[in-house]
Scaffold this motif. Structure first.
Motif, PDB file in Angstrom:
ATOM      1  N   SER A  51      54.886 -56.829  17.866  1.00  0.00           N
ATOM      2  CA  SER A  51      54.348 -57.713  18.884  1.00  0.00           C
ATOM      3  C   SER A  51      54.970 -59.074  18.624  1.00  0.00           C
ATOM      4  CB  SER A  51      52.822 -57.782  18.791  1.00  0.00           C
ATOM      5  OG  SER A  51      52.292 -58.634  19.782  1.00  0.00           O
ATOM      6  N   GLN A  52      55.950 -59.454  19.459  1.00  0.00           N
ATOM      7  CA  GLN A  52      56.772 -60.634  19.191  1.00  0.00           C
ATOM      8  C   GLN A  52      56.487 -61.752  20.186  1.00  0.00           C
ATOM      9  OE1 GLN A  52      61.086 -61.014  20.285  1.00  0.00           O
ATOM     10  NE2 GLN A  52      61.396 -60.826  18.067  1.00  0.00           N
ATOM     11  N   VAL A  53      56.290 -62.950  19.672  1.00  0.00           N
ATOM     12  CA  VAL A  53      56.169 -64.132  20.520  1.00  0.00           C
ATOM     13  C   VAL A  53      57.574 -64.677  20.752  1.00  0.00           C
ATOM     14  CG1 VAL A  53      55.241 -66.456  20.743  1.00  0.00           C
ATOM     15  CG2 VAL A  53      53.877 -64.674  19.625  1.00  0.00           C
ATOM     16  N   PRO A  54      58.062 -64.699  21.990  1.00  0.00           N
ATOM     17  CA  PRO A  54      59.421 -65.195  22.242  1.00  0.00           C
ATOM     18  C   PRO A  54      59.553 -66.661  21.846  1.00  0.00           C
ATOM     19  CG  PRO A  54      58.558 -64.009  24.141  1.00  0.00           C
ATOM     20  CD  PRO A  54      57.413 -64.216  23.211  1.00  0.00           C
ATOM     21  N   SER A  55      60.787 -67.081  21.607  1.00  0.00           N
ATOM     22  CA  SER A  55      61.059 -68.485  21.368  1.00  0.00           C
ATOM     23  C   SER A  55      60.643 -69.293  22.593  1.00  0.00           C
ATOM     24  CB  SER A  55      62.551 -68.686  21.082  1.00  0.00           C
ATOM     25  OG  SER A  55      62.854 -70.052  20.988  1.00  0.00           O
ATOM     26  N   SER A  56      60.041 -70.449  22.372  1.00  0.00           N
ATOM     27  CA  SER A  56      59.588 -71.262  23.500  1.00  0.00           C
ATOM     28  C   SER A  56      60.754 -71.747  24.344  1.00  0.00           C
ATOM     29  CB  SER A  56      58.765 -72.451  23.001  1.00  0.00           C
ATOM     30  OG  SER A  56      59.536 -73.265  22.137  1.00  0.00           O
ATOM     31  N   VAL A  57      61.926 -71.920  23.747  1.00  0.00           N
ATOM     32  CA  VAL A  57      63.111 -72.322  24.508  1.00  0.00           C
ATOM     33  C   VAL A  57      63.800 -71.042  24.982  1.00  0.00           C
ATOM     34  CG1 VAL A  57      65.241 -73.670  24.509  1.00  0.00           C
ATOM     35  CG2 VAL A  57      63.316 -74.388  23.102  1.00  0.00           C
ATOM     36  N   SER A  58      63.239 -70.455  26.025  1.00  0.00           N
ATOM     37  CA  SER A  58      63.747 -69.209  26.573  1.00  0.00           C
ATOM     38  C   SER A  58      63.689 -69.278  28.087  1.00  0.00           C
ATOM     39  CB  SER A  58      62.903 -68.027  26.070  1.00  0.00           C
ATOM     40  OG  SER A  58      61.591 -68.099  26.595  1.00  0.00           O
ATOM     41  N   LEU A  79      53.836 -69.100  24.729  1.00  0.00           N
ATOM     42  CA  LEU A  79      54.184 -67.831  25.350  1.00  0.00           C
ATOM     43  C   LEU A  79      53.378 -66.700  24.714  1.00  0.00           C
ATOM     44  CD1 LEU A  79      58.065 -68.211  25.590  1.00  0.00           C
ATOM     45  CD2 LEU A  79      56.367 -68.604  27.385  1.00  0.00           C
ATOM     46  N   ALA A  80      53.030 -65.730  25.522  1.00  0.00           N
ATOM     47  CA  ALA A  80      52.264 -64.587  25.026  1.00  0.00           C
ATOM     48  C   ALA A  80      53.179 -63.629  24.275  1.00  0.00           C
ATOM     49  CB  ALA A  80      51.600 -63.873  26.195  1.00  0.00           C
ATOM     50  N   ALA A  81      52.619 -62.964  23.281  1.00  0.00           N
ATOM     51  CA  ALA A  81      53.372 -61.947  22.546  1.00  0.00           C
ATOM     52  C   ALA A  81      53.657 -60.766  23.469  1.00  0.00           C
ATOM     53  CB  ALA A  81      52.585 -61.492  21.323  1.00  0.00           C
ATOM     54  N   ARG A  82      54.758 -60.094  23.206  1.00  0.00           N
ATOM     55  CA  ARG A  82      55.128 -58.924  24.000  1.00  0.00           C
ATOM     56  C   ARG A  82      55.604 -57.816  23.072  1.00  0.00           C
ATOM     57  NH1 ARG A  82      59.981 -60.715  27.744  1.00  0.00           N
ATOM     58  NH2 ARG A  82      58.316 -62.054  28.535  1.00  0.00           N
TER      59      ARG A  82
END
Length: 237
Positions: A51-58, A79-82
């Motif tokens: 369950s990964q939280v993407p980098s905010s600069v995406s 950002l929500a984890a995906r």
């Protein structure tokens, strides 16, 4: 499709963007002898379903806006984890070094196989945080997407060359040659080819959704099963 990346992760320094373009957020430093067996354990913990939280600069959109644009305006972005899958996370080389801030750092050359939507910057960030030293990405190269390798790219260009607007001849691949790497395929008869050209259903079933319909060295259409036969998904002739 799933992808393969080659990357370099720097442990000991974290940044605001999780890569080398951002400003330094923390500079705690890292020494290989201090990491010990925890390094292998940290990599193992980031392998498999995550369950990964993407980098905010995406490029992910938040309320219709790109996250990176919001961050660059100074806005806070959460950002929500995906769910993602890292099927391979191999360390190829480990080097001790020193950052521009004079901190001892550890650089890892890694190769990662992962599902679509996985952020390698986030892997670097999470590995560093898990080890308590911080981390960010300093190099990244995608070497595969689905069945396509770097050899399919056909040319290399440096960033300065691209900045100067230099153009390179791009390789082209007939769709009929590409389709079997992506889809199940069926060689259509002459009669079927005529029906396909008009987008007609076929009495012949196809093995998958979608299936590439080929004839005479050309990709005619994509079909899917329906009932005892098949119907078009996209007609290309």
């Amino acid at each position: 499709m799933d992808k393969t990346y080659e990357a370099t992760i720097r442990l000991g320094v974290s940044t605001t963007t999780d890569d080398a373009e951002g400003e330094v957020a923390t500079a705690r430093g890292a020494r290989l002898e201090d990491l010990g067996s925890r390094l292998a354990a940290g990599v193992a913990a980031l392998t498999g379903p995550l369950s990964q939280v993407p980098s905010s600069v995406s490029a992910i959109k938040v309320n219709g806006q790109r996250a990176y644009a919001m961050v660059r305006r100074g806005e806070e972005v959460a950002l929500a984890a995906r769910p993602v899958v890292v099927s391979r996370f191999d360390v190829l080389d480990v080097r001790s070094g020193e950052s521009a801030e004079g901190q001892s750092v550890v650089d890892l050359d890694v190769v990662v196989d992962c599902s679509s939507g996985t952020y390698i910057r986030a892997l670097a960030r999470d590995l560093g945080e898990g080890l308590g030293v911080g981390g960010h990405l300093t190099a990244l190269r995608r070497t595969r997407i689905g069945p396509f390798q770097l050899a399919h790219a056909g040319w290399d260009a440096t960033l300065p060359e691209l900045a100067r607007g230099e153009l390179f001849p791009l390789p082209t691949y007939p769709l009929a040659d590409v389709a079997p790497a992506l889809f199940a395929t069926v060689e259509a008869s002459d009669e079927q080819a005529r029906d396909i050209g008009f987008g007609r259903p076929l009495s012949q079933p196809v093995p998958a959704n979608p299936t590439a319909m080929l004839h005479g060295g050309h990709l005619l259409a994509l079909y899917r099963p329906e009932g005892s036969g098949s119907v078009p998904v996209a007609v290309l002739v």
